[in-house]
Design an enzyme around this catalytic site. Structure first.
Site, PDB file in Angstrom:
ATOM      1  N   ALA A  16       0.802  -1.222   0.000  1.00 51.65           N
ATOM      2  CA  ALA A  16       0.000   0.000   0.000  1.00 51.65           C
ATOM      3  C   ALA A  16       0.838   1.277   0.000  1.00 51.65           C
ATOM      4  CB  ALA A  16      -0.933   0.000   1.217  1.00 51.65           C
ATOM      5  N   THR A  17       2.163   1.152   0.154  1.00 55.73           N
ATOM      6  CA  THR A  17       2.997   2.358   0.097  1.00 55.73           C
ATOM      7  C   THR A  17       3.644   2.508  -1.285  1.00 55.73           C
ATOM      8  OG1 THR A  17       4.876   1.093   0.943  1.00 55.73           O
ATOM      9  CG2 THR A  17       3.557   2.286   2.568  1.00 55.73           C
ATOM     10  N   GLY A  18       3.268   1.633  -2.230  1.00 53.72           N
ATOM     11  CA  GLY A  18       3.924   1.617  -3.537  1.00 53.72           C
ATOM     12  C   GLY A  18       3.252   2.521  -4.559  1.00 53.72           C
ATOM     13  N   ARG A  49       6.176  -2.998   4.379  1.00 47.94           N
ATOM     14  CA  ARG A  49       7.200  -3.167   5.428  1.00 47.94           C
ATOM     15  C   ARG A  49       7.361  -1.944   6.319  1.00 47.94           C
ATOM     16  NH1 ARG A  49      11.910  -4.848   1.528  1.00 47.94           N
ATOM     17  NH2 ARG A  49      10.866  -3.085   0.569  1.00 47.94           N
ATOM     18  N   ASP A  90       5.334  -8.089   7.634  1.00 42.01           N
ATOM     19  CA  ASP A  90       6.398  -8.920   7.059  1.00 42.01           C
ATOM     20  C   ASP A  90       5.702 -10.138   6.463  1.00 42.01           C
ATOM     21  OD1 ASP A  90       8.351 -10.798   6.547  1.00 42.01           O
ATOM     22  OD2 ASP A  90       9.624 -10.158   8.225  1.00 42.01           O
ATOM     23  N   LYS A 153      -0.433  -7.791 -12.969  1.00 42.22           N
ATOM     24  CA  LYS A 153       0.539  -8.332 -13.908  1.00 42.22           C
ATOM     25  C   LYS A 153       1.933  -8.019 -13.372  1.00 42.22           C
ATOM     26  CE  LYS A 153       1.905  -4.842 -17.241  1.00 42.22           C
ATOM     27  NZ  LYS A 153       1.909  -4.280 -18.551  1.00 42.22           N
ATOM     28  N   ASP A 182      -6.014  -7.296 -16.062  1.00 40.64           N
ATOM     29  CA  ASP A 182      -5.403  -6.791 -17.284  1.00 40.64           C
ATOM     30  C   ASP A 182      -6.091  -5.450 -17.491  1.00 40.64           C
ATOM     31  OD1 ASP A 182      -4.937  -6.040 -19.973  1.00 40.64           O
ATOM     32  OD2 ASP A 182      -4.359  -8.087 -20.425  1.00 40.64           O
ATOM     33  N   HIS A 183      -5.401  -4.365 -17.161  1.00 40.27           N
ATOM     34  CA  HIS A 183      -6.151  -3.105 -17.053  1.00 40.27           C
ATOM     35  C   HIS A 183      -6.684  -2.624 -18.405  1.00 40.27           C
ATOM     36  CE1 HIS A 183      -2.176  -1.417 -17.972  1.00 40.27           C
ATOM     37  NE2 HIS A 183      -2.831  -0.392 -18.460  1.00 40.27           N
ATOM     38  N   HIS A 245      -2.076  -7.580 -22.889  1.00 40.37           N
ATOM     39  CA  HIS A 245      -2.998  -6.578 -23.448  1.00 40.37           C
ATOM     40  C   HIS A 245      -3.304  -6.792 -24.934  1.00 40.37           C
ATOM     41  CE1 HIS A 245      -1.885  -4.878 -19.698  1.00 40.37           C
ATOM     42  NE2 HIS A 245      -0.752  -4.349 -20.101  1.00 40.37           N
ATOM     43  N   LYS A 345       7.944   1.423 -27.291  1.00 41.64           N
ATOM     44  CA  LYS A 345       8.276   2.650 -26.573  1.00 41.64           C
ATOM     45  C   LYS A 345       8.994   3.614 -27.505  1.00 41.64           C
ATOM     46  CE  LYS A 345       8.326   0.738 -21.965  1.00 41.64           C
ATOM     47  NZ  LYS A 345       7.136   1.463 -21.495  1.00 41.64           N
ATOM     48  N   LYS A 350       1.630   8.781 -28.467  1.00 38.54           N
ATOM     49  CA  LYS A 350       1.071   7.889 -27.447  1.00 38.54           C
ATOM     50  C   LYS A 350      -0.361   7.592 -27.866  1.00 38.54           C
ATOM     51  CE  LYS A 350      -0.216   7.701 -22.552  1.00 38.54           C
ATOM     52  NZ  LYS A 350       0.055   6.282 -22.407  1.00 38.54           N
TER      53      LYS A 350
HETATM   54  P1  NAP Z   1       6.471  -0.532  -5.815  1.00 40.76           P
HETATM   55  O1  NAP Z   1       6.232   0.912  -5.987  1.00 40.76           O
HETATM   56  O2  NAP Z   1       7.860  -1.040  -5.831  1.00 40.76           O
HETATM   57  O3  NAP Z   1       5.772  -0.958  -4.457  1.00 40.76           O
HETATM   58  C1  NAP Z   1       5.994  -2.221  -3.857  1.00 40.76           C
HETATM   59  C2  NAP Z   1       5.248  -2.283  -2.542  1.00 40.76           C
HETATM   60  O4  NAP Z   1       5.532  -3.526  -1.916  1.00 40.76           O
HETATM   61  C3  NAP Z   1       5.615  -1.192  -1.568  1.00 40.76           C
HETATM   62  O5  NAP Z   1       4.459  -0.824  -0.856  1.00 40.76           O
HETATM   63  C4  NAP Z   1       6.598  -1.894  -0.646  1.00 40.76           C
HETATM   64  O6  NAP Z   1       6.553  -1.182   0.555  1.00 40.76           O
HETATM   65  C5  NAP Z   1       5.987  -3.276  -0.572  1.00 40.76           C
HETATM   66  N1  NAP Z   1       6.931  -4.347  -0.234  1.00 40.76           N
HETATM   67  C6  NAP Z   1       8.056  -4.680  -0.888  1.00 40.76           C
HETATM   68  N2  NAP Z   1       8.638  -5.743  -0.301  1.00 40.76           N
HETATM   69  C7  NAP Z   1       7.837  -6.090   0.735  1.00 40.76           C
HETATM   70  C8  NAP Z   1       7.895  -7.121   1.732  1.00 40.76           C
HETATM   71  N3  NAP Z   1       8.881  -8.014   1.767  1.00 40.76           N
HETATM   72  N4  NAP Z   1       6.892  -7.191   2.642  1.00 40.76           N
HETATM   73  C9  NAP Z   1       5.873  -6.290   2.620  1.00 40.76           C
HETATM   74  N5  NAP Z   1       5.775  -5.295   1.711  1.00 40.76           N
HETATM   75  C10 NAP Z   1       6.744  -5.201   0.791  1.00 40.76           C
HETATM   76  O7  NAP Z   1       5.692  -1.399  -6.915  1.00 40.76           O
HETATM   77  P2  NAP Z   1       4.398  -0.981  -7.741  1.00 40.76           P
HETATM   78  O8  NAP Z   1       4.818  -0.220  -8.944  1.00 40.76           O
HETATM   79  O9  NAP Z   1       3.381  -0.388  -6.844  1.00 40.76           O
HETATM   80  O10 NAP Z   1       3.905  -2.402  -8.300  1.00 40.76           O
HETATM   81  C11 NAP Z   1       3.279  -3.366  -7.473  1.00 40.76           C
HETATM   82  C12 NAP Z   1       2.814  -4.541  -8.341  1.00 40.76           C
HETATM   83  O11 NAP Z   1       1.918  -4.080  -9.324  1.00 40.76           O
HETATM   84  C13 NAP Z   1       3.946  -5.217  -9.118  1.00 40.76           C
HETATM   85  O12 NAP Z   1       3.622  -6.572  -9.256  1.00 40.76           O
HETATM   86  C14 NAP Z   1       3.888  -4.549 -10.476  1.00 40.76           C
HETATM   87  O13 NAP Z   1       4.415  -5.352 -11.493  1.00 40.76           O
HETATM   88  C15 NAP Z   1       2.396  -4.377 -10.628  1.00 40.76           C
HETATM   89  N6  NAP Z   1       1.997  -3.293 -11.528  1.00 40.76           N
HETATM   90  C16 NAP Z   1       2.295  -1.996 -11.229  1.00 40.76           C
HETATM   91  C17 NAP Z   1       1.871  -0.997 -12.080  1.00 40.76           C
HETATM   92  C18 NAP Z   1       2.144   0.452 -11.770  1.00 40.76           C
HETATM   93  O14 NAP Z   1       1.594   1.306 -12.480  1.00 40.76           O
HETATM   94  N7  NAP Z   1       2.945   0.777 -10.780  1.00 40.76           N
HETATM   95  C19 NAP Z   1       1.147  -1.310 -13.244  1.00 40.76           C
HETATM   96  C20 NAP Z   1       0.861  -2.646 -13.514  1.00 40.76           C
HETATM   97  C21 NAP Z   1       1.280  -3.640 -12.644  1.00 40.76           C
HETATM   98  P3  NAP Z   1       7.721  -1.181   1.652  1.00 40.76           P
HETATM   99  O15 NAP Z   1       8.957  -0.779   0.933  1.00 40.76           O
HETATM  100  O16 NAP Z   1       7.251  -0.216   2.678  1.00 40.76           O
HETATM  101  O17 NAP Z   1       7.723  -2.564   2.125  1.00 40.76           O
END
Ligand code: NAP
Length: 498
Positions: A16-18, A49, A90, A153, A182-183, A245, A345, A350
């Site tokens: 949730a912080t990602g 985490r 964790d 994905k 699959d958005h 997609h 890319k 776009k």
């Molecule tokens: P991200 O920004 O790297 O975020 C990863 C998240 O996982 C953070 O909240 C991180 O928080 C947490 N995390 C990492 N290791 C952990 C652990 N061992 N235990 C608990 N939490 C952990 O990644 P994201 O871009 O949001 O992407 C997340 C998923 O969505 C991936 O599978 C990615 O392929 C997919 N996705 C993302 C997008 C996009 O637009 N971003 C689009 C399509 C698909 P902490 O560091 O606080 O633990």
């Protein structure tokens, strides 16, 4: 106490912080809330985490939704953020799951939720299996309500890794509890493909190899890999875009009319298309597939570096940033009709669009005249414009024997833009309602990986000596144009200089 709504649930967001949570999930939830699609009987638990208090987490959520087009922001936001909770986590520790269980159960009571759970995996895929198994082992899915697992994905990086992941999550969740995102399937005009085809007497009778000469799908980006070089080096355009997609759009365009609009009928017809896709054997990959990698180039007066100069990218990288392909669907409806796809890319614009090119009439009286006569095209604009254009020929105003091309346009943005929900908003709402139509079923995922694997293996085994082979700002390498020219076609729209 009121009866809970059908959507009443605790939504647990892992990660949730990602970036995904911030850019897509929180704004989508907020829009649903503002539009009244979410009642008060929901709670969101963010886990990751790092250590955050509920207040710190709510402040992040606030920052993420501040720019959403939602009326009455201030009041609504306060009520909205009262539904958000955070727990440091964790994924490997059973105490984390026990704490989560206690928290979700207390939220059931606080928000009148009958034990329903949505587990949203917004973390790296290597954690999905571990989390699913722990949710089961620690008793988080044994309550009275329903359980739904949302998976992002990439769903594996080839067939065997996808199968391994699927086997892990299937030990805990049944197929109808799994929502594989699959958005593209949440996009307005992708969803509109079915309506265009099956609600118009004009198109469906012509939707076959007697009247359509070829179908083209282009999904182009202008950006490069930005700061995601490390991820992209392992993925490439084939796995990142084509396996999911692009093949999903092909299935929707090519499927037979389903017996009804129910989830299973639609998904069963889509899967038949994937079964009929002509398999590409390794020796024939270059006959059907073209790969590209962007070089440096000038775009709008700015010099942009090539892919091999990007951060975390090998300076001799063999990763493709562009894929062009000719897909053949060997069934009665589509025999002989190429489906051309291209995605990449650093391209000119776009845009995602589909062009259906119709065959000329057996005898066109205007063919020999000196006026302009174009093929009939149906163009479905997926993004950024949403709409469709029908290209026809009409009489030239000056000369009754000459024709001139005309276009009939429908632009969804003008009509409905403000109300048109974003893909994630629509998909999250579907998960809450329990509608899995716009999510991929396991057999679709399995078949699409089986189709893609021989191509990625062939490309991994044989380095492409011409890389980098297209300058930033072009629509891919010359070989992509040649692929169509060999069949007597070209990509629409024509480049300005042709
Ligand atoms: P991200 O920004 O790297 O975020 C990863 C998240 O996982 C953070 O909240 C991180 O928080 C947490 N995390 C990492 N290791 C952990 C652990 N061992 N235990 C608990 N939490 C952990 O990644 P994201 O871009 O949001 O992407 C997340 C998923 O969505 C991936 O599978 C990615 O392929 C997919 N996705 C993302 C997008 C996009 O637009 N971003 C689009 C399509 C698909 P902490 O560091 O606080 O633990």
């Amino acid at each position: 106490m009121n009866q809970p709504s059908k959507k009443a649930s605790v939504i647990v967001i892992f990660g949730a912080t990602g970036d995904l949570a911030k850019r897509k999930l929180f704004p989508s939830l907020y829009n649903l809330y503002c539009k009244g699609e979410l009642e008060e009987d929901f709670a969101v638990v963010g886990v990751a985490r790092r250590k955050l208090s509920n207040e710190e987490f709510r402040s992040r959520v606030h920052d993420a939704v501040i720019d959403t087009a939602c009326m009455d922001k201030d009041d609504k936001h306060k009520q909205f953020s009262d539904h958000f909770f955070y727990q440091p986590f964790d994924v490997t520790k059973s105490e984390s799951y026990q704490d989560l269980k206690a928290l979700t159960e207390s939220l059931d009571t606080e928000f009148n939720i009958p034990g329903n759970r949505i587990f949203y995996m917004a973390m790296a895929p290597e954690f999905f299996g571990t989390i699913a198994l722990n949710l089961d082992a620690e008793g988080l899915i044994e309550g009275d309500g329903w359980n739904r697992l949302v998976i992002e994905k990439p769903f594996g990086h080839n067939f065997s890794s996808a199968q391994k992941l699927n086997d892990e999550i299937r030990q805990v969740f049944s197929e109808d509890e799994i929502y594989r995102i699959d958005h593209y399937l949440g996009k307005e005009m992708v969803q509109n493909i079915e309506a265009i085809r099956f609600a118009n007497a004009l198109f469906e009778p012509l939707w076959n190899n007697r009247y359509i000469s070829n179908i083209q799908i282009t999904s182009s980006e202008t950006v490069g890999v930005e700061n995601r070089g490390g991820y992209y080096e392992k993925s490439g355009a084939l796995r990142d875009m084509v396996q999911n997609h692009m093949l999903q759009m092909v299935s929707l365009l090519a499927m037979e009319p389903p017996a009804s609009l129910s989830t299973e009928e639609i998904r069963s017809e889509k899967v038949k298309v994937l079964r009929a896709l002509r398999a590409v054997i390794p020796e024939e990959v270059s006959k059907y597939f073209v790969r590209g990698q962007y070089d440096a180039g000038e775009v709008n007066g700015t010099h942009l570096q090539g892919y091999r100069e990007e951060e975390n990218v090998d300076e001799a990288s063999n990763t493709e940033t562009f894929v062009g392909a000719k897909l053949m669907i060997d069934n009665f409806r589509w025999a002989g009709v190429p489906f051309y796809i291209r995605t990449g890319k650093r391209m000119t614009s776009k845009s995602t669009k589909i062009v259906i090119e119709f065959k000329d009439m057996p005898m066109n009286l205007y063919k020999e005249q000196s006026g302009k006569l174009g093929p009939n095209l149906l163009v479905i604009h997926i993004q950024p414009e949403e709409g469709m254009t029908l290209h026809l020929n009409a009489k030239d105003t000056g000369d009754m024997r000459k024709t001139t091309p005309i276009q009939l346009n429908f632009n969804n943005k003008q009509e409905n833009y403000i109300n048109s929900p974003e893909a994630y908003e629509r998909l999250l709402h579907d998960v809450m309602r329990g509608d899995a139509t716009n999510f991929t079923r396991w057999d679709e995922v399995a078949l699409s990986w089986k189709f893609i694997d021989p191509i990625s293996i062939a490309w991994a085994n044989e380095k492409e000596p011409t890389f980098p082979n297209y300058a930033s700002g072009l629509m891919g390498p010359q070989a992509s144009d040649d692929l169509l020219e060999k069949d007597g076609f070209h990509w629409w729209p024509l480049p300005e200089n042709k």
